[in-house]
Design a protein around this motif. Structure first.
Motif, PDB file in Angstrom:
ATOM      1  N   LEU A  52       8.885  11.472   8.723  1.00 55.13           N
ATOM      2  CA  LEU A  52       7.966  10.383   8.387  1.00 55.13           C
ATOM      3  C   LEU A  52       6.555  10.668   8.899  1.00 55.13           C
ATOM      4  O   LEU A  52       5.629   9.931   8.585  1.00 55.13           O
ATOM      5  N   ASP A  53       6.396  11.731   9.666  1.00 55.25           N
ATOM      6  CA  ASP A  53       5.081  12.084  10.200  1.00 55.25           C
ATOM      7  C   ASP A  53       4.233  12.851   9.194  1.00 55.25           C
ATOM      8  O   ASP A  53       3.028  12.985   9.366  1.00 55.25           O
ATOM      9  N   GLU A  54       4.860  13.384   8.153  1.00 52.97           N
ATOM     10  CA  GLU A  54       4.149  14.203   7.172  1.00 52.97           C
ATOM     11  C   GLU A  54       4.104  13.473   5.825  1.00 52.97           C
ATOM     12  O   GLU A  54       5.143  13.159   5.249  1.00 52.97           O
ATOM     13  N   ASP A  55       2.889  13.200   5.329  1.00 57.76           N
ATOM     14  CA  ASP A  55       2.742  12.559   4.024  1.00 57.76           C
ATOM     15  C   ASP A  55       3.202  13.528   2.936  1.00 57.76           C
ATOM     16  O   ASP A  55       2.756  14.684   2.899  1.00 57.76           O
ATOM     17  N   GLN A  56       4.102  13.052   2.077  1.00 58.63           N
ATOM     18  CA  GLN A  56       4.622  13.901   1.009  1.00 58.63           C
ATOM     19  C   GLN A  56       5.255  13.058  -0.092  1.00 58.63           C
ATOM     20  O   GLN A  56       5.535  11.885   0.086  1.00 58.63           O
ATOM     21  N   GLU A  57       5.456  13.693  -1.225  1.00 63.07           N
ATOM     22  CA  GLU A  57       6.113  13.055  -2.367  1.00 63.07           C
ATOM     23  C   GLU A  57       7.354  13.873  -2.689  1.00 63.07           C
ATOM     24  O   GLU A  57       7.275  15.081  -2.909  1.00 63.07           O
ATOM     25  N   ILE A  58       8.519  13.210  -2.699  1.00 64.51           N
ATOM     26  CA  ILE A  58       9.778  13.890  -2.935  1.00 64.51           C
ATOM     27  C   ILE A  58      10.315  13.451  -4.296  1.00 64.51           C
ATOM     28  O   ILE A  58      10.558  12.267  -4.520  1.00 64.51           O
ATOM     29  N   SER A  59      10.484  14.415  -5.189  1.00 70.75           N
ATOM     30  CA  SER A  59      11.092  14.147  -6.487  1.00 70.75           C
ATOM     31  C   SER A  59      12.590  14.382  -6.359  1.00 70.75           C
ATOM     32  O   SER A  59      13.026  15.479  -6.013  1.00 70.75           O
ATOM     33  N   ILE A  60      13.383  13.356  -6.625  1.00 69.63           N
ATOM     34  CA  ILE A  60      14.830  13.447  -6.481  1.00 69.63           C
ATOM     35  C   ILE A  60      15.410  13.759  -7.857  1.00 69.63           C
ATOM     36  O   ILE A  60      15.360  12.941  -8.768  1.00 69.63           O
ATOM     37  N   GLU A  61      15.954  14.974  -7.964  1.00 73.77           N
ATOM     38  CA  GLU A  61      16.497  15.442  -9.238  1.00 73.77           C
ATOM     39  C   GLU A  61      18.009  15.263  -9.266  1.00 73.77           C
ATOM     40  O   GLU A  61      18.700  15.619  -8.310  1.00 73.77           O
ATOM     41  N   ILE A  62      18.484  14.721 -10.371  1.00 75.42           N
ATOM     42  CA  ILE A  62      19.916  14.568 -10.598  1.00 75.42           C
ATOM     43  C   ILE A  62      20.213  15.157 -11.978  1.00 75.42           C
ATOM     44  O   ILE A  62      19.565  14.781 -12.958  1.00 75.42           O
ATOM     45  N   ASP A  63      21.140  16.073 -12.048  1.00 77.27           N
ATOM     46  CA  ASP A  63      21.481  16.769 -13.298  1.00 77.27           C
ATOM     47  C   ASP A  63      20.261  17.436 -13.931  1.00 77.27           C
ATOM     48  O   ASP A  63      20.068  17.401 -15.146  1.00 77.27           O
ATOM     49  N   GLY A  64      19.385  17.995 -13.092  1.00 79.93           N
ATOM     50  CA  GLY A  64      18.228  18.733 -13.579  1.00 79.93           C
ATOM     51  C   GLY A  64      17.038  17.888 -14.011  1.00 79.93           C
ATOM     52  O   GLY A  64      16.037  18.421 -14.459  1.00 79.93           O
ATOM     53  N   GLU A  65      17.149  16.575 -13.891  1.00 79.87           N
ATOM     54  CA  GLU A  65      16.047  15.697 -14.277  1.00 79.87           C
ATOM     55  C   GLU A  65      15.589  14.877 -13.080  1.00 79.87           C
ATOM     56  O   GLU A  65      16.395  14.452 -12.268  1.00 79.87           O
ATOM     57  N   VAL A  66      14.279  14.645 -12.981  1.00 76.97           N
ATOM     58  CA  VAL A  66      13.741  13.804 -11.903  1.00 76.97           C
ATOM     59  C   VAL A  66      14.111  12.356 -12.210  1.00 76.97           C
ATOM     60  O   VAL A  66      13.737  11.824 -13.255  1.00 76.97           O
ATOM     61  N   ARG A  67      14.873  11.749 -11.323  1.00 75.90           N
ATOM     62  CA  ARG A  67      15.334  10.369 -11.524  1.00 75.90           C
ATOM     63  C   ARG A  67      14.586   9.375 -10.642  1.00 75.90           C
ATOM     64  O   ARG A  67      14.356   8.254 -11.048  1.00 75.90           O
ATOM     65  N   ASN A  68      14.250   9.798  -9.422  1.00 74.07           N
ATOM     66  CA  ASN A  68      13.567   8.914  -8.469  1.00 74.07           C
ATOM     67  C   ASN A  68      12.461   9.694  -7.782  1.00 74.07           C
ATOM     68  O   ASN A  68      12.553  10.906  -7.640  1.00 74.07           O
ATOM     69  N   THR A  69      11.449   8.964  -7.338  1.00 75.09           N
ATOM     70  CA  THR A  69      10.367   9.559  -6.558  1.00 75.09           C
ATOM     71  C   THR A  69      10.190   8.745  -5.289  1.00 75.09           C
ATOM     72  O   THR A  69       9.953   7.536  -5.346  1.00 75.09           O
ATOM     73  N   LEU A  70      10.330   9.415  -4.144  1.00 78.60           N
ATOM     74  CA  LEU A  70      10.134   8.786  -2.847  1.00 78.60           C
ATOM     75  C   LEU A  70       8.838   9.327  -2.261  1.00 78.60           C
ATOM     76  O   LEU A  70       8.644  10.543  -2.193  1.00 78.60           O
ATOM     77  N   VAL A  71       7.952   8.430  -1.850  1.00 81.55           N
ATOM     78  CA  VAL A  71       6.668   8.826  -1.270  1.00 81.55           C
ATOM     79  C   VAL A  71       6.660   8.455   0.202  1.00 81.55           C
ATOM     80  O   VAL A  71       6.961   7.311   0.565  1.00 81.55           O
ATOM     81  N   ILE A  72       6.323   9.427   1.047  1.00 84.06           N
ATOM     82  CA  ILE A  72       6.160   9.180   2.485  1.00 84.06           C
ATOM     83  C   ILE A  72       4.672   9.199   2.770  1.00 84.06           C
ATOM     84  O   ILE A  72       3.986  10.194   2.520  1.00 84.06           O
ATOM     85  N   ARG A  73       4.181   8.076   3.266  1.00 82.82           N
ATOM     86  CA  ARG A  73       2.755   7.946   3.569  1.00 82.82           C
ATOM     87  C   ARG A  73       2.605   6.960   4.725  1.00 82.82           C
ATOM     88  O   ARG A  73       3.246   5.919   4.741  1.00 82.82           O
TER      89      ARG A  73
END
Length: 127
Positions: A52-73
């Motif tokens: 949580l100390d590093e700002d980043q955007e995580i693309s969560i891929e399921i079956d090869g497709e991005v389904r969710n995006t989690l942003v840490i800021r």
């Protein structure tokens, strides 16, 4: 005529107020400093653990497709995008304290704040 409020009553009220204030302070400051990492699981399997100390955007891929995006800021994790129909995970508040979670039921995605101390201790034992 009876005396209704005496010196002992005042001392008791002060002790109770001090105890309530101490409990509130412990809870408030513990909640702000507790969580250090967010663990993402997909269908019960660990997808990744992110600081949580590093700002980043995580693309969560399921079956090869991005389904969710989690942003840490700003030491908070927030689900900003999902392609599920209900969008409940996107509407949930950002998480930052240990034990808080964001859940996307259609994709079986769970983001949970965990203590950085527990993870580092586990990594030391595992290594």
């Amino acid at each position: 005529m009876e005396k209704r409020f005496g010196k002992k009553d005042l001392i008791l009220l002060i002790v109770i107020a001090a105890a309530v204030l101490a409990v509130w302070c412990l809870y408030h400051f513990r909640a702000q400093t507790a969580g250090g990492q967010v663990e993402i699981t997909v269908d019960g399997e660990t997808y990744g653990i992110y600081s949580l100390d590093e700002d980043q955007e995580i693309s969560i891929e399921i079956d090869g497709e991005v389904r969710n995006t989690l942003v840490i800021r700003d030491h908070e994790a927030d689900m900003t995008d999902a392609d599920c129909p209900d969008q409940l995970c996107v509407d949930m508040k950002a998480i930052s304290a240990e034990g808080e979670t964001i859940v996307c039921l259609p994709h079986k995605v769970v983001a949970e704040v965990i203590s950085s101390d527990e993870e580092s201790e586990f990594d030391t034992i595992a290594n």
